[in-house]
Scaffold this motif. Sequence first.
Motif, PDB file in Angstrom:
ATOM      1  N   TYR A  38       0.837  -1.209   0.000  1.00  0.00           N
ATOM      2  CA  TYR A  38       0.000   0.000   0.000  1.00  0.00           C
ATOM      3  C   TYR A  38       0.868   1.254   0.000  1.00  0.00           C
ATOM      4  CZ  TYR A  38       0.974   1.479   4.785  1.00  0.00           C
ATOM      5  OH  TYR A  38       1.602   1.942   5.910  1.00  0.00           O
ATOM      6  N   GLU A  39       1.980   1.157   0.735  1.00  0.00           N
ATOM      7  CA  GLU A  39       2.817   2.340   0.887  1.00  0.00           C
ATOM      8  C   GLU A  39       3.509   2.699  -0.429  1.00  0.00           C
ATOM      9  OE1 GLU A  39       6.063   2.044   3.661  1.00  0.00           O
ATOM     10  OE2 GLU A  39       5.735   4.104   4.288  1.00  0.00           O
ATOM     11  N   LEU A  40       3.963   1.667  -1.118  1.00  0.00           N
ATOM     12  CA  LEU A  40       4.628   1.879  -2.407  1.00  0.00           C
ATOM     13  C   LEU A  40       3.647   2.501  -3.394  1.00  0.00           C
ATOM     14  CD1 LEU A  40       7.318   1.199  -3.828  1.00  0.00           C
ATOM     15  CD2 LEU A  40       6.218  -0.862  -4.654  1.00  0.00           C
ATOM     16  N   LEU A  41       2.412   1.988  -3.386  1.00  0.00           N
ATOM     17  CA  LEU A  41       1.417   2.468  -4.346  1.00  0.00           C
ATOM     18  C   LEU A  41       0.951   3.882  -4.021  1.00  0.00           C
ATOM     19  CD1 LEU A  41      -0.722  -0.767  -4.783  1.00  0.00           C
ATOM     20  CD2 LEU A  41       1.060   0.101  -6.281  1.00  0.00           C
ATOM     21  N   TYR A  75      12.708   4.855   5.819  1.00  0.00           N
ATOM     22  CA  TYR A  75      12.388   4.351   4.475  1.00  0.00           C
ATOM     23  C   TYR A  75      11.139   5.054   3.941  1.00  0.00           C
ATOM     24  CZ  TYR A  75      10.224   1.102   1.139  1.00  0.00           C
ATOM     25  OH  TYR A  75       9.592   0.550   0.044  1.00  0.00           O
ATOM     26  N   SER A  76      10.120   5.143   4.790  1.00  0.00           N
ATOM     27  CA  SER A  76       8.877   5.791   4.360  1.00  0.00           C
ATOM     28  C   SER A  76       9.130   7.237   3.951  1.00  0.00           C
ATOM     29  CB  SER A  76       7.845   5.774   5.488  1.00  0.00           C
ATOM     30  OG  SER A  76       7.519   4.456   5.808  1.00  0.00           O
ATOM     31  N   ARG A  77       9.954   7.916   4.734  1.00  0.00           N
ATOM     32  CA  ARG A  77      10.259   9.314   4.418  1.00  0.00           C
ATOM     33  C   ARG A  77      10.952   9.409   3.053  1.00  0.00           C
ATOM     34  NH1 ARG A  77      10.677  14.390   6.903  1.00  0.00           N
ATOM     35  NH2 ARG A  77      12.304  15.627   5.932  1.00  0.00           N
ATOM     36  N   GLY A  78      11.911   8.521   2.834  1.00  0.00           N
ATOM     37  CA  GLY A  78      12.626   8.510   1.556  1.00  0.00           C
ATOM     38  C   GLY A  78      11.692   8.209   0.391  1.00  0.00           C
TER      39      GLY A  78
END
Lengths: 253, 330
Positions: free
Chosen positions: A90-93, B123-126
């Motif tokens: 979900y995060e990638l999308l 990672y999420s921030r990047g």
Amino acid sequence: MNLRAVWAIYRVEMARAFRTVLQSIISPVISTSLYFVVFGSAIGSRITEIDGISYGAFIVPGLIMLSLLTQSIANASFAIYFPKFVGSIYELLSAPISYLEIVIAYVGGAATKSIMLGLIILATAALFVPLRIEHPFWMVAFLVLTAVTFSLFGFIIGIWAKSFEQLQLVPLLIVTPLTFLGGSFYSIHMLPGIWRTITLFNPVVYLISGFRWSFYGKADVSVGVSLGMTLVFLAICIAIVAWIFRTGYRLRN
Amino acid sequence: MQLHETPFGLYQVTSFRQSFQPMPSILSISGVSKTYATGFKALKEVNLDIQRGEIFALLGPNGAGKTTLISIICGIVNRSSGTVTVDGHDINKDYRAARSLIGLVPQELTIDAFESVWRTVNYSRGLFGKPANPAFVEKVLRDLSLWDKKDAKAITLSGGMKRRLMIAKALSHEPRVLFLDEPTAGVDVELRQDMWAMVRRLREDGVTIILTTHYIEEAEEMADRVGVINRGEIILVEGKAELMRKLGRKQIRIELREPLSSVPDGLSRYALELSGDGTELTYTYDNQSDRPGVASLIRDLEASGIQFRDLDTKNSSLEEIFVNLLRQEP
């Protein structure tokens, strides 16, 4: 271009390889050594030379290709299947990242890992047999092209797969047989007539032949054809990935 | 447009009138539909505008389309038709700008189990294209009481800690719009309170918050506006206060001194309910109806010679309003 995102994904993928160092590095070293013991020593004592190359040295390019193909597929298919499986995709999308960037990051990570692996196998092999590399540029070119192509192929499998079983299906039923029958352990000239023709339909033959040529200057098929076939397969994989992303196939539906 | 004659000739002068439009909404959804490959229509022509800086609660029963709607806005699911803009950026044509404004905390706890908390959040921030900022990430982790766990692998965290981690990931890139999909499902009291404190802080910073919840008390406590979605359609969008005023019902329970065998005819227009033992009368009315008010009821009770010991009024909660709304749906 969201280079930070590409870098973030790439780093996580590489971190996974180092976290599972036993699986990703030591196990191929062990299996390569076993191939040398079994094929190199046991069989090699009966087949002394092929095309003027000692049997032990002859199988090195094939062995590297064998691992390169299976590991590229395994790395890339797992890398994209796993977030699908646990749901973290979900995060990638939802991230501001283009499809091209996703592919570069995942395929780049998978290809890097399998290239490193190929070089480790090469170094291991150098301990057992005398090696020579006549065309280092083409050796690296084949190594990189094959790693990228089969990482793309693995990426496609990872997106297509709906279960771990399906994830294993293509590598197990198609890729492994094609690789073993692709001339890793023999020259296709050693085959009886009809089989030699059938073998020419196996794309892996061209990869191994071209790669072996870059080592010893000897090939089963011409190098141009090898390179052409590799590029054709790369183009097919790119086309499929482009289609997947255009339609959102099994990602956004 | 005006024309002015000047010594130098005739000039055309366009007059600009300052436009005083209401502040544009930060999220605009218009005509969004989603039909899944199975033929299931998850959303039907949804129109919704979210105001900048508000807390919006999206209520609806399971399968109403809440998560599908959020997934479309965030780019996880392709819509079948309609348009969505985030701060003026179309989620397709200008997806980078649109998505970088959004943070999403999904319903399910979906994290790469083998990464550490610190790596996961960075990672999420990047991924959202933000330059590394360890101080900011540290603040997010501290605010969520995750700092002690920064080196722990996600797999070793408790459910509540994983939920905090999901929130930390969503906040890591400093979003302006935050989606919380069922944020408090299966969460303990402490975390729930922490979370609402955080939501209030974010709102003070101007972050727009859209949440779905089953705990209607939470919507009642937190939300500025409430939207109700059912069977893929938005059936109502209303300020919470107006909603409760308009659709809320009041109930008066009257405890009688002497039990009654039946409601006297003089009180029939109130449609009173008499309890089984005849000692209690209940009068239900809503704020919209033209049924007579409390004052006249009390006068009429006296006129009928009914004496009462006590009187108790009760407002219906958002939950009751919600249940009633869904009941009215065909």
